[in-house]
Design a protein around this motif. Structure first.
Motif, PDB file in Angstrom:
ATOM      1  N   LYS B 297       0.827  -1.204   0.000  1.00 36.32           N
ATOM      2  CA  LYS B 297       0.000   0.000   0.000  1.00 36.32           C
ATOM      3  C   LYS B 297       0.859   1.251   0.000  1.00 36.32           C
ATOM      4  O   LYS B 297       0.576   2.222  -0.681  1.00 36.32           O
ATOM      5  CB  LYS B 297      -0.907   0.006   1.247  1.00 36.32           C
ATOM      6  CG  LYS B 297      -2.145  -0.858   1.097  1.00 36.32           C
ATOM      7  CD  LYS B 297      -3.025  -0.733   2.309  1.00 36.32           C
ATOM      8  CE  LYS B 297      -4.277  -1.586   2.146  1.00 36.32           C
ATOM      9  NZ  LYS B 297      -5.011  -1.709   3.391  1.00 36.32           N
ATOM     10  N   THR B 299       3.947   1.557  -1.058  1.00 36.34           N
ATOM     11  CA  THR B 299       4.589   1.737  -2.360  1.00 36.34           C
ATOM     12  C   THR B 299       3.608   2.322  -3.369  1.00 36.34           C
ATOM     13  O   THR B 299       3.933   3.243  -4.118  1.00 36.34           O
ATOM     14  CB  THR B 299       5.103   0.377  -2.880  1.00 36.34           C
ATOM     15  OG1 THR B 299       5.809  -0.261  -1.823  1.00 36.34           O
ATOM     16  CG2 THR B 299       6.017   0.557  -4.058  1.00 36.34           C
ATOM     17  N   LEU B 300       2.407   1.778  -3.348  1.00 38.17           N
ATOM     18  CA  LEU B 300       1.394   2.226  -4.308  1.00 38.17           C
ATOM     19  C   LEU B 300       1.071   3.711  -4.109  1.00 38.17           C
ATOM     20  O   LEU B 300       0.983   4.476  -5.078  1.00 38.17           O
ATOM     21  CB  LEU B 300       0.129   1.383  -4.140  1.00 38.17           C
ATOM     22  CG  LEU B 300      -0.908   1.541  -5.258  1.00 38.17           C
ATOM     23  CD1 LEU B 300      -0.359   1.010  -6.565  1.00 38.17           C
ATOM     24  CD2 LEU B 300      -2.198   0.814  -4.901  1.00 38.17           C
ATOM     25  N   THR B 301       0.912   4.133  -2.833  1.00 36.39           N
ATOM     26  CA  THR B 301       0.569   5.541  -2.602  1.00 36.39           C
ATOM     27  C   THR B 301       1.741   6.460  -2.949  1.00 36.39           C
ATOM     28  O   THR B 301       1.547   7.593  -3.359  1.00 36.39           O
ATOM     29  CB  THR B 301       0.136   5.803  -1.145  1.00 36.39           C
ATOM     30  OG1 THR B 301       1.092   5.227  -0.277  1.00 36.39           O
ATOM     31  CG2 THR B 301      -1.226   5.230  -0.851  1.00 36.39           C
ATOM     32  N   TYR B 304       1.512   6.904  -6.490  1.00 34.03           N
ATOM     33  CA  TYR B 304       0.338   7.741  -6.748  1.00 34.03           C
ATOM     34  C   TYR B 304       0.733   9.213  -6.674  1.00 34.03           C
ATOM     35  O   TYR B 304       0.342  10.026  -7.500  1.00 34.03           O
ATOM     36  CB  TYR B 304      -0.721   7.388  -5.699  1.00 34.03           C
ATOM     37  CG  TYR B 304      -1.969   8.243  -5.660  1.00 34.03           C
ATOM     38  CD1 TYR B 304      -2.947   8.135  -6.645  1.00 34.03           C
ATOM     39  CD2 TYR B 304      -2.182   9.130  -4.607  1.00 34.03           C
ATOM     40  CE1 TYR B 304      -4.095   8.899  -6.573  1.00 34.03           C
ATOM     41  CE2 TYR B 304      -3.318   9.881  -4.522  1.00 34.03           C
ATOM     42  CZ  TYR B 304      -4.285   9.778  -5.516  1.00 34.03           C
ATOM     43  OH  TYR B 304      -5.427  10.520  -5.432  1.00 34.03           O
ATOM     44  N   LEU B 336       2.575  -6.004  -7.196  1.00 34.20           N
ATOM     45  CA  LEU B 336       1.641  -4.963  -7.616  1.00 34.20           C
ATOM     46  C   LEU B 336       1.220  -5.185  -9.062  1.00 34.20           C
ATOM     47  O   LEU B 336       0.068  -4.975  -9.427  1.00 34.20           O
ATOM     48  CB  LEU B 336       2.292  -3.579  -7.467  1.00 34.20           C
ATOM     49  CG  LEU B 336       2.392  -3.031  -6.033  1.00 34.20           C
ATOM     50  CD1 LEU B 336       3.236  -1.774  -5.996  1.00 34.20           C
ATOM     51  CD2 LEU B 336       1.004  -2.757  -5.457  1.00 34.20           C
ATOM     52  N   LEU B 341      -2.245  -3.497 -10.548  1.00 33.10           N
ATOM     53  CA  LEU B 341      -2.301  -2.129 -10.049  1.00 33.10           C
ATOM     54  C   LEU B 341      -1.288  -1.238 -10.773  1.00 33.10           C
ATOM     55  O   LEU B 341      -1.473  -0.033 -10.874  1.00 33.10           O
ATOM     56  CB  LEU B 341      -2.034  -2.098  -8.537  1.00 33.10           C
ATOM     57  CG  LEU B 341      -3.071  -2.872  -7.708  1.00 33.10           C
ATOM     58  CD1 LEU B 341      -2.637  -2.993  -6.258  1.00 33.10           C
ATOM     59  CD2 LEU B 341      -4.439  -2.195  -7.786  1.00 33.10           C
ATOM     60  N   ILE B 342      -0.203  -1.878 -11.264  1.00 36.85           N
ATOM     61  CA  ILE B 342       0.756  -1.141 -12.088  1.00 36.85           C
ATOM     62  C   ILE B 342       1.112  -1.991 -13.295  1.00 36.85           C
ATOM     63  O   ILE B 342       0.807  -3.179 -13.338  1.00 36.85           O
ATOM     64  CB  ILE B 342       2.061  -0.811 -11.319  1.00 36.85           C
ATOM     65  CG1 ILE B 342       2.756  -2.107 -10.856  1.00 36.85           C
ATOM     66  CG2 ILE B 342       1.796   0.086 -10.122  1.00 36.85           C
ATOM     67  CD1 ILE B 342       4.167  -1.892 -10.357  1.00 36.85           C
ATOM     68  N   LEU B 351       1.256   3.532 -13.363  1.00 38.37           N
ATOM     69  CA  LEU B 351       0.047   3.124 -12.638  1.00 38.37           C
ATOM     70  C   LEU B 351      -1.025   2.746 -13.638  1.00 38.37           C
ATOM     71  O   LEU B 351      -1.171   3.382 -14.667  1.00 38.37           O
ATOM     72  CB  LEU B 351      -0.482   4.289 -11.798  1.00 38.37           C
ATOM     73  CG  LEU B 351       0.111   4.525 -10.415  1.00 38.37           C
ATOM     74  CD1 LEU B 351      -0.578   5.706  -9.769  1.00 38.37           C
ATOM     75  CD2 LEU B 351      -0.039   3.299  -9.548  1.00 38.37           C
ATOM     76  N   GLY B 355      -5.011   0.800 -10.326  1.00 39.97           N
ATOM     77  CA  GLY B 355      -4.034   1.141  -9.298  1.00 39.97           C
ATOM     78  C   GLY B 355      -4.231   2.558  -8.798  1.00 39.97           C
ATOM     79  O   GLY B 355      -4.128   2.823  -7.593  1.00 39.97           O
ATOM     80  N   ALA B 359      -5.122   3.484  -4.972  1.00 43.47           N
ATOM     81  CA  ALA B 359      -4.271   4.366  -4.176  1.00 43.47           C
ATOM     82  C   ALA B 359      -5.085   5.539  -3.632  1.00 43.47           C
ATOM     83  O   ALA B 359      -4.926   5.942  -2.474  1.00 43.47           O
ATOM     84  CB  ALA B 359      -3.108   4.872  -5.013  1.00 43.47           C
TER      85      ALA B 359
END
Lengths: 246, 371
Positions: B297, B299-301, B304, B336, B341-342, B351, B355, B359
């Motif tokens: 999470k 990493t994803l944000t 983002y 991911l 998500l990516i 992204l 994803g 995010a």
């Protein structure tokens, strides 16, 4: 003195744990219908005073009367909110179950709580904003939520006098507001509340009656009359500067 | 001895029934001891009963098990009330009082036992079997006594269930409601002492406290409900008795008491490891899974925030620019991508729409719980 009705009358109360007296010769009259703070430094005997009123601790001398009679005859008129640190919150039970315990006193020996008692407990949970946590394991409650549960348990007792030992200890601002609103509501309904309190700043805002205690009773009366630097200094020993002259 | 013998052998059936009942009552009453944080009280009581055993023999001169158990009961009760008196009247803490009474009574008991051994009819005594227990000496009458004590304590437990629960959770509050906590305390303590004394013949003075504590400690791991806990503790206790007797009967020269205690202890071990909510293994697994999820999470944000600087949310970026970010690894990027998500191509990442939305919703949720 006889004409006026006192919720709690304490005469010559002296309590000692070992050799040192924790409370010395306390005379205290608490009128019916007040919301009273008990203030004093650490070790002043505030919790002990509450416990002595409730008969949890046996005094060396003196007497406590609840509406003119000994505590043992007035059990159902008094509700108690202990310090939340006084129990083990890892005990295997739920919020609702703890609140139900407030009904045990009026049920008496052996009789089990039924649907009526459950309804009362649910209402109390709703009043303190904890209804959604009714089936929550008590170990999973936050400190503020635990305090609310204890308050709800006392509410269920439907008493005339509420004795509370630091109900604001370790709770956040939201919970403090919620609790004080409930206390004020209880006073409006004619109940008498005795609250051990630590935050001197909030005394004038929350309470209408105050008792200064430091082993001996220093002063007791209306907040607007006796909550002043003089009494604070006498109680805490140092010149206590609190902005109270509003 | 094989299994068929085990079920047809009358003596063995009696012993098994006895140890099962003993386990059940110990589990039931042990739950109270554990929840009152009086786990060591059982140990002190059982040791405190030893002088009573010896004295009963010295005074009466006969080896009647019932008289001996009566002696154990009296001496156990005296020890218990001394412990309570010391804690109440002096500044000594309860662990000190327990240790003191335990060693004092046990020392006195051993002294009396050696004295008995030097008496003319010494060898007939055999009182040292009460030290480690000897289940083989259980007869039908013992089992009957155990069963009736269990029955009575069950009735008392059901009758005062509400009061006991209150006392266990909040003794001061119990008092303020007008209940006689002294009476309740004496009642619970009396039955705990009784259960211990009943177990002396089977499990012995030294290991008895384990019978009381182990089933309760194991049961606590599986439930957050008091009645379920007590029922489970009784079952664990009974099973320990049954398995313990069976194992020691099928192997020669294995004394029953220690085997029962070891079985009870293995219930504790298994419970501490495998209970779904409190067990160590599942807790560790949950902990790791949560950490991994948080990693992803985070990493994803982070991605983002970078993506927000561009009009096109799927603008490709070099993996290199993630280097300053601690949480990212090749593995987490692949994960991911697996979750769509990516998307990765060469040394670039972008992204996806999914994803981006994910995010955004993570950010929103975290923001909400902050206030």
């Amino acid at each position: 003195m006889i004409q006026k009705k006192y919720a709690i009358q304490i005469d010559d109360l002296t309590v000692a744990y070992n050799y040192k007296p924790v409370l010395w010769d306390i005379d205290l009259l608490i009128p019916e219908g007040v919301l009273m703070a008990v203030v004093g430094p650490n070790g002043a005997g505030k919790s002990t005073l509450i416990k002595a009123i409730l008969g949890i601790i046996k005094p060396i001398a003196g007497s406590v009367k609840i509406f003119g009679k000994p505590y043992k005859k007035q059990v159902n008129k008094v509700a108690y909110v202990p310090q939340k640190g006084s129990v083990d919150w890892d005990f295997p039970t739920t919020s609702l179950d703890v609140v139900m315990m407030g009904t045990y006193g009026s049920l008496g020996w052996i009789k089990r709580p039924g649907s009526k008692e459950k309804k009362q407990a649910l209402e109390a949970l709703e009043k303190v904003g904890m209804l959604e946590f009714k089936n929550r394991q008590i170990s999973q409650l936050s400190g503020g939520q635990q305090q609310r549960i204890f308050l709800a348990r006392a509410l269920v007792q439907n008493a005339s006098i509420y004795l509370m030992d630091e109900p604001f200890q370790g709770v956040d601002a939201t919970t403090e507001k919620a609790i004080i609103n409930i206390l004020k509501e209880l006073r409006k309904a004619g109940k008498t509340l005795v609250v051990v309190h630590h935050d001197l700043q909030t005394v004038p805002e929350y309470f209408d009656w105050v008792t200064f205690l430091n082993v001996k009773g220093i002063a007791s009366g209306q907040v607007k009359e006796i909550f002043n630097d003089n009494n604070l200094t006498k109680t805490y020993g140092i010149n206590y500067k609190v902005a109270i002259n509003k | 001895m094989d299994l068929i013998d085990f079920f047809t052998n009358y003596t063995l059936r009696t012993i098994t029934l006895g140890t099962a009942i003993l386990g059940a009552i110990c589990g039931m009453l042990g739950s109270f001891a554990v929840l009152r944080k009086q786990s060591l009280l059982g140990d002190a009581i059982s040791h405190a009963s030893l002088p009573g055993i010896a004295l009963a023999f010295i005074i009466t001169g006969v080896k009647d098990p019932n008289l001996i158990l009566l002696g154990a009961l009296i001496s156990g009760l005296i020890g218990t009330f001394w412990i309570k008196g010391i804690t109440k009247r002096t500044r000594l803490k309860s662990d000190t009082a327990l240790g003191l009474i335990l060693s004092l009574f046990f020392g006195l008991g051993i002294l009396l036992l050696t004295f008995i051994q030097k008496m003319p009819n010494a060898n007939q005594a055999g009182l040292d079997k009460y030290l480690f227990g000897q289940a083989a000496t259980l007869v039908e009458q013992d089992v009957l006594i155990m069963a009736s004590v269990t029955g009575v304590s069950l009735i008392v437990l059901l009758l005062f269930w509400k009061e006991f629960k209150l006392l266990l959770f909040d003794p001061d509050y119990t008092k303020t409601l007008g209940f006689n906590t002294r009476f309740l305390d004496i009642l619970i303590t009396f039955f705990i002492v009784l259960a211990i004394v009943l177990g002396l013949q089977t499990v012995g003075v030294i290991l008895m406290s384990a019978m009381l504590l182990a089933p309760a400690a194991a049961a606590r791991q599986w439930t957050n409900n008091l009645s379920t806990m007590i029922v489970l503790a009784s079952i664990f206790g009974a099973l320990s008795g049954i398995f313990g007797t069976a194992i020691s009967a099928t192997q020669n020269n294995l004394s029953t008491g220690p085997v029962i205690v070891l079985i009870a202890a293995s219930f504790v071990l298994i419970s501490f490891a495998f209970s779904p909510s409190r067990g160590l293994i599942f807790r560790e697994m949950r902990f790791r899974r949560n950490r991994k999820e948080l990693h992803l999470k985070k990493t994803l944000t982070f991605m983002y925030r970078i993506a927000q600087n561009h009009d096109n949310i799927s603008h490709p970026h070099a993996i290199r620019i993630l280097n300053n970010f601690q949480g990212f690894t090749k593995k987490s990027l692949l994960k991911l991508e697996n979750q769509e998500l990516i998307s990765l191509s060469g040394k670039q990442w972008a992204l996806t729409k999914k994803g981006y939305e994910e995010a955004a919703s993570i950010n929103k949720k975290l923001g909400k719980s902050d206030d």
